[in-house]
Design a protein around this motif. Structure first.
Motif, PDB file in Angstrom:
ATOM      1  N   LYS A 101      39.104 -50.542 106.191  1.00 24.91           N
ATOM      2  CA  LYS A 101      38.608 -51.390 105.341  1.00 24.91           C
ATOM      3  C   LYS A 101      37.905 -50.572 104.185  1.00 24.91           C
ATOM      4  O   LYS A 101      37.962 -51.095 103.019  1.00 24.91           O
ATOM      5  CB  LYS A 101      37.535 -52.522 106.077  1.00 24.91           C
ATOM      6  CG  LYS A 101      38.512 -53.307 106.866  1.00 24.91           C
ATOM      7  CD  LYS A 101      37.462 -54.294 107.599  1.00 24.91           C
ATOM      8  CE  LYS A 101      38.090 -55.274 108.546  1.00 24.91           C
ATOM      9  NZ  LYS A 101      37.201 -56.252 108.942  1.00 24.91           N
ATOM     10  N   HIS A 102      37.392 -49.516 104.394  1.00 30.57           N
ATOM     11  CA  HIS A 102      36.560 -49.051 103.367  1.00 30.57           C
ATOM     12  C   HIS A 102      37.010 -47.601 102.765  1.00 30.57           C
ATOM     13  O   HIS A 102      36.234 -47.112 101.938  1.00 30.57           O
ATOM     14  CB  HIS A 102      35.245 -48.646 104.011  1.00 30.57           C
ATOM     15  CG  HIS A 102      34.474 -49.825 104.697  1.00 30.57           C
ATOM     16  ND1 HIS A 102      33.875 -50.633 104.095  1.00 30.57           N
ATOM     17  CD2 HIS A 102      34.236 -50.047 106.001  1.00 30.57           C
ATOM     18  CE1 HIS A 102      33.390 -51.737 104.843  1.00 30.57           C
ATOM     19  NE2 HIS A 102      33.533 -51.431 105.973  1.00 30.57           N
ATOM     20  N   GLY A 103      38.241 -47.428 103.039  1.00 30.78           N
ATOM     21  CA  GLY A 103      38.990 -46.353 102.403  1.00 30.78           C
ATOM     22  C   GLY A 103      39.922 -45.625 103.253  1.00 30.78           C
ATOM     23  O   GLY A 103      40.269 -46.228 104.437  1.00 30.78           O
ATOM     24  N   ALA A 104      40.469 -44.432 102.834  1.00 31.89           N
ATOM     25  CA  ALA A 104      41.572 -43.895 103.666  1.00 31.89           C
ATOM     26  C   ALA A 104      41.464 -42.335 103.435  1.00 31.89           C
ATOM     27  O   ALA A 104      40.892 -42.065 102.136  1.00 31.89           O
ATOM     28  CB  ALA A 104      43.060 -44.389 103.188  1.00 31.89           C
ATOM     29  N   GLU A 105      41.982 -41.501 104.204  1.00 39.54           N
ATOM     30  CA  GLU A 105      41.919 -40.234 104.100  1.00 39.54           C
ATOM     31  C   GLU A 105      43.505 -39.588 104.219  1.00 39.54           C
ATOM     32  O   GLU A 105      44.353 -40.382 105.036  1.00 39.54           O
ATOM     33  CB  GLU A 105      41.334 -39.449 105.221  1.00 39.54           C
ATOM     34  CG  GLU A 105      39.761 -39.654 104.607  1.00 39.54           C
ATOM     35  CD  GLU A 105      38.654 -39.097 105.677  1.00 39.54           C
ATOM     36  OE1 GLU A 105      39.222 -38.335 106.507  1.00 39.54           O
ATOM     37  OE2 GLU A 105      37.634 -39.058 105.369  1.00 39.54           O
ATOM     38  N   ALA A 106      43.842 -38.687 103.364  1.00 27.83           N
ATOM     39  CA  ALA A 106      45.391 -38.110 103.845  1.00 27.83           C
ATOM     40  C   ALA A 106      45.293 -36.484 103.455  1.00 27.83           C
ATOM     41  O   ALA A 106      44.344 -35.962 102.916  1.00 27.83           O
ATOM     42  CB  ALA A 106      46.249 -38.699 102.724  1.00 27.83           C
ATOM     43  N   SER A 107      46.266 -36.099 104.230  1.00 27.06           N
ATOM     44  CA  SER A 107      46.547 -34.662 104.232  1.00 27.06           C
ATOM     45  C   SER A 107      47.543 -34.140 103.462  1.00 27.06           C
ATOM     46  O   SER A 107      48.727 -34.899 103.477  1.00 27.06           O
ATOM     47  CB  SER A 107      46.337 -33.975 105.738  1.00 27.06           C
ATOM     48  OG  SER A 107      47.433 -34.560 106.472  1.00 27.06           O
ATOM     49  N   ALA A 108      47.572 -32.986 103.116  1.00 27.50           N
ATOM     50  CA  ALA A 108      48.819 -32.525 102.146  1.00 27.50           C
ATOM     51  C   ALA A 108      49.951 -32.115 102.723  1.00 27.50           C
ATOM     52  O   ALA A 108      49.999 -31.589 104.037  1.00 27.50           O
ATOM     53  CB  ALA A 108      48.330 -31.348 101.216  1.00 27.50           C
ATOM     54  N   GLY A 109      50.971 -32.605 102.154  1.00 28.28           N
ATOM     55  CA  GLY A 109      52.320 -32.001 102.711  1.00 28.28           C
ATOM     56  C   GLY A 109      52.859 -31.103 101.939  1.00 28.28           C
ATOM     57  O   GLY A 109      52.732 -29.777 102.073  1.00 28.28           O
ATOM     58  N   HIS A 110      53.488 -31.309 100.985  1.00 23.33           N
ATOM     59  CA  HIS A 110      54.180 -30.339  99.850  1.00 23.33           C
ATOM     60  C   HIS A 110      54.110 -30.963  98.628  1.00 23.33           C
ATOM     61  O   HIS A 110      54.057 -32.139  98.462  1.00 23.33           O
ATOM     62  CB  HIS A 110      55.541 -30.010 100.399  1.00 23.33           C
ATOM     63  CG  HIS A 110      56.396 -31.010 100.672  1.00 23.33           C
ATOM     64  ND1 HIS A 110      56.533 -31.788 101.555  1.00 23.33           N
ATOM     65  CD2 HIS A 110      57.383 -31.495  99.526  1.00 23.33           C
ATOM     66  CE1 HIS A 110      57.602 -32.676 101.391  1.00 23.33           C
ATOM     67  NE2 HIS A 110      58.053 -32.475 100.024  1.00 23.33           N
ATOM     68  N   GLN A 111      54.374 -29.884  97.500  1.00 22.02           N
ATOM     69  CA  GLN A 111      54.570 -30.418  96.171  1.00 22.02           C
ATOM     70  C   GLN A 111      55.729 -30.809  96.110  1.00 22.02           C
ATOM     71  O   GLN A 111      56.885 -30.178  96.100  1.00 22.02           O
ATOM     72  CB  GLN A 111      54.204 -29.477  95.078  1.00 22.02           C
ATOM     73  CG  GLN A 111      54.309 -29.867  93.793  1.00 22.02           C
ATOM     74  CD  GLN A 111      53.697 -28.656  92.845  1.00 22.02           C
ATOM     75  OE1 GLN A 111      54.328 -27.632  92.791  1.00 22.02           O
ATOM     76  NE2 GLN A 111      52.923 -28.960  92.048  1.00 22.02           N
ATOM     77  N   ARG A 112      56.108 -32.157  95.436  1.00 17.70           N
ATOM     78  CA  ARG A 112      57.353 -32.798  95.334  1.00 17.70           C
ATOM     79  C   ARG A 112      57.828 -32.383  93.959  1.00 17.70           C
ATOM     80  O   ARG A 112      59.014 -32.327  93.568  1.00 17.70           O
ATOM     81  CB  ARG A 112      57.506 -34.227  95.557  1.00 17.70           C
ATOM     82  CG  ARG A 112      57.236 -34.773  96.794  1.00 17.70           C
ATOM     83  CD  ARG A 112      57.520 -36.150  97.012  1.00 17.70           C
ATOM     84  NE  ARG A 112      58.808 -36.545  96.969  1.00 17.70           N
ATOM     85  CZ  ARG A 112      59.499 -37.075  96.061  1.00 17.70           C
ATOM     86  NH1 ARG A 112      58.793 -37.526  94.939  1.00 17.70           N
ATOM     87  NH2 ARG A 112      60.772 -37.344  96.065  1.00 17.70           N
ATOM     88  N   ARG A 113      57.119 -32.511  92.975  1.00 16.86           N
ATOM     89  CA  ARG A 113      57.309 -32.252  91.346  1.00 16.86           C
ATOM     90  C   ARG A 113      56.106 -31.530  90.737  1.00 16.86           C
ATOM     91  O   ARG A 113      55.200 -31.704  91.046  1.00 16.86           O
ATOM     92  CB  ARG A 113      57.603 -33.638  90.822  1.00 16.86           C
ATOM     93  CG  ARG A 113      58.722 -34.652  91.086  1.00 16.86           C
ATOM     94  CD  ARG A 113      58.569 -36.026  90.629  1.00 16.86           C
ATOM     95  NE  ARG A 113      58.600 -35.904  89.170  1.00 16.86           N
ATOM     96  CZ  ARG A 113      58.177 -36.978  88.455  1.00 16.86           C
ATOM     97  NH1 ARG A 113      57.748 -38.023  89.196  1.00 16.86           N
ATOM     98  NH2 ARG A 113      58.279 -37.162  87.352  1.00 16.86           N
ATOM     99  N   ARG A 114      56.516 -30.395  90.054  1.00 16.81           N
ATOM    100  CA  ARG A 114      55.709 -29.729  89.225  1.00 16.81           C
ATOM    101  C   ARG A 114      55.328 -30.499  88.052  1.00 16.81           C
ATOM    102  O   ARG A 114      55.821 -31.488  87.580  1.00 16.81           O
ATOM    103  CB  ARG A 114      56.320 -28.240  88.846  1.00 16.81           C
ATOM    104  CG  ARG A 114      56.422 -27.434  89.987  1.00 16.81           C
ATOM    105  CD  ARG A 114      57.169 -26.034  89.190  1.00 16.81           C
ATOM    106  NE  ARG A 114      57.299 -25.083  90.584  1.00 16.81           N
ATOM    107  CZ  ARG A 114      56.431 -24.270  91.124  1.00 16.81           C
ATOM    108  NH1 ARG A 114      55.167 -24.267  90.761  1.00 16.81           N
ATOM    109  NH2 ARG A 114      56.793 -23.241  91.997  1.00 16.81           N
ATOM    110  N   GLN A 115      54.004 -30.059  87.491  1.00 18.32           N
ATOM    111  CA  GLN A 115      53.569 -30.911  86.425  1.00 18.32           C
ATOM    112  C   GLN A 115      54.247 -30.261  85.490  1.00 18.32           C
ATOM    113  O   GLN A 115      54.340 -29.112  84.893  1.00 18.32           O
ATOM    114  CB  GLN A 115      52.088 -30.414  86.174  1.00 18.32           C
ATOM    115  CG  GLN A 115      51.306 -31.626  85.020  1.00 18.32           C
ATOM    116  CD  GLN A 115      51.359 -32.724  85.504  1.00 18.32           C
ATOM    117  OE1 GLN A 115      50.993 -33.253  86.689  1.00 18.32           O
ATOM    118  NE2 GLN A 115      51.371 -33.854  84.467  1.00 18.32           N
TER     119      GLN A 115
END
Length: 255
Positions: free
Chosen positions: A59-73
């Motif tokens: 309810k108060h937020g979420a957390e996520a861990s990185a997988g991989h870069q899909r698109r470069r800037q």
């Protein structure tokens, strides 16, 4: 299979874990019914787009861990600034949404004599731009600038297209046919003077004095968008589409 949802956050992206806001968590959990282990795509207009995996959602937020870069800037080519006179709230929100989808680099409110001065919430308009960038797969989000006056624009701006819907005949609806600007197509075909912005007027149009000032401004290129009088948000869509066709990512000719 539905693609993973996209979110814009103002955090560094890479191998780090990230925290998502309460609003984002509510959207992912209650609207999309995502749960721990599901994927989200994240971008910040600096580090490209990354795939992250939800590790906690509540309810108060979420957390996520990185997988991989899909698109470069990507290095985005020059895209136009939309200069617009604020209009009523709902059409203005449509204007911001569609301008973002059409790739503008920024939106600049311009106060004119006939401007609707209410309903100008920069924070709300910026949120709409973020949502439109998420939906349209952009890797950047246009900035909504604080308003300036039309005279400020005339005094200090790069070359811009001035969408002029009126003629010069007094007492005729919209000034009649005499003195109308040239059609936009031939003006946009001239690649020796590429405009860096598009100016859309207010509901009711520019006053005669404002038109006169714009007509003598060396940076302003007057154009007509055709024989029909368009609503401001429609005019913005038409003008920005023409810009992209002749100079931008809908064109085979690089600007």
């Amino acid at each position: 299979m539905r693609p993973a949802p996209r979110l814009y956050i103002n955090e560094h992206l890479g191998a780090n874990s990230i925290a998502l806001s309460q609003e984002q968590s509510r959207y992912l959990g209650q609207v999309l019914r995502l749960k721990e282990g599901d994927a989200v795509r994240v971008f910040n207009a600096r580090d490209g787009e990354w795939l992250y995996q939800l590790t906690a959602i509540g309810k108060h937020g979420a957390e996520a861990s990185a997988g991989h870069q899909r698109r470069r800037q990507e290095t985005v080519p020059d895209t136009p600034i939309l200069y617009f006179a604020p209009i009523k709230r709902t059409p203005m929100e449509v204007l911001v949404q569609k301008a973002t989808e059409l790739g503008v680099s920024a939106l600049q409110p311009v106060i004119t004599a006939r401007t609707n001065r209410g309903h100008l919430r920069i924070d709300r308009l910026q949120s709409i731009a973020v949502e439109a960038a998420e939906q349209s797969e952009r890797l950047s989000v246009p900035t909504i600038h604080p308003p300036i006056t039309l005279q400020d624009l005339v005094n200090d701006s790069p070359r811009f297209v001035f969408c002029d819907e009126a003629g010069d005949v007094p007492n005729e609806p919209w000034g009649g046919e005499q003195g109308r600007a040239p059609l936009a197509g031939p003006v946009f075909q001239d690649h020796t003077r590429i405009p860096r912005g598009v100016l859309i007027g207010p509901e009711g149009g520019f006053t005669p004095d404002e038109r006169s000032g714009l007509r003598v401004c060396r940076a302003a290129l007057p154009v007509s968008l055709g024989p029909r009088i368009l609503r401001a948000e429609t005019a913005a869509i038409v003008a920005l589409t023409l810009w992209q066709v002749f100079y931008g990512d809908l064109s085979s000719i690089s600007s």
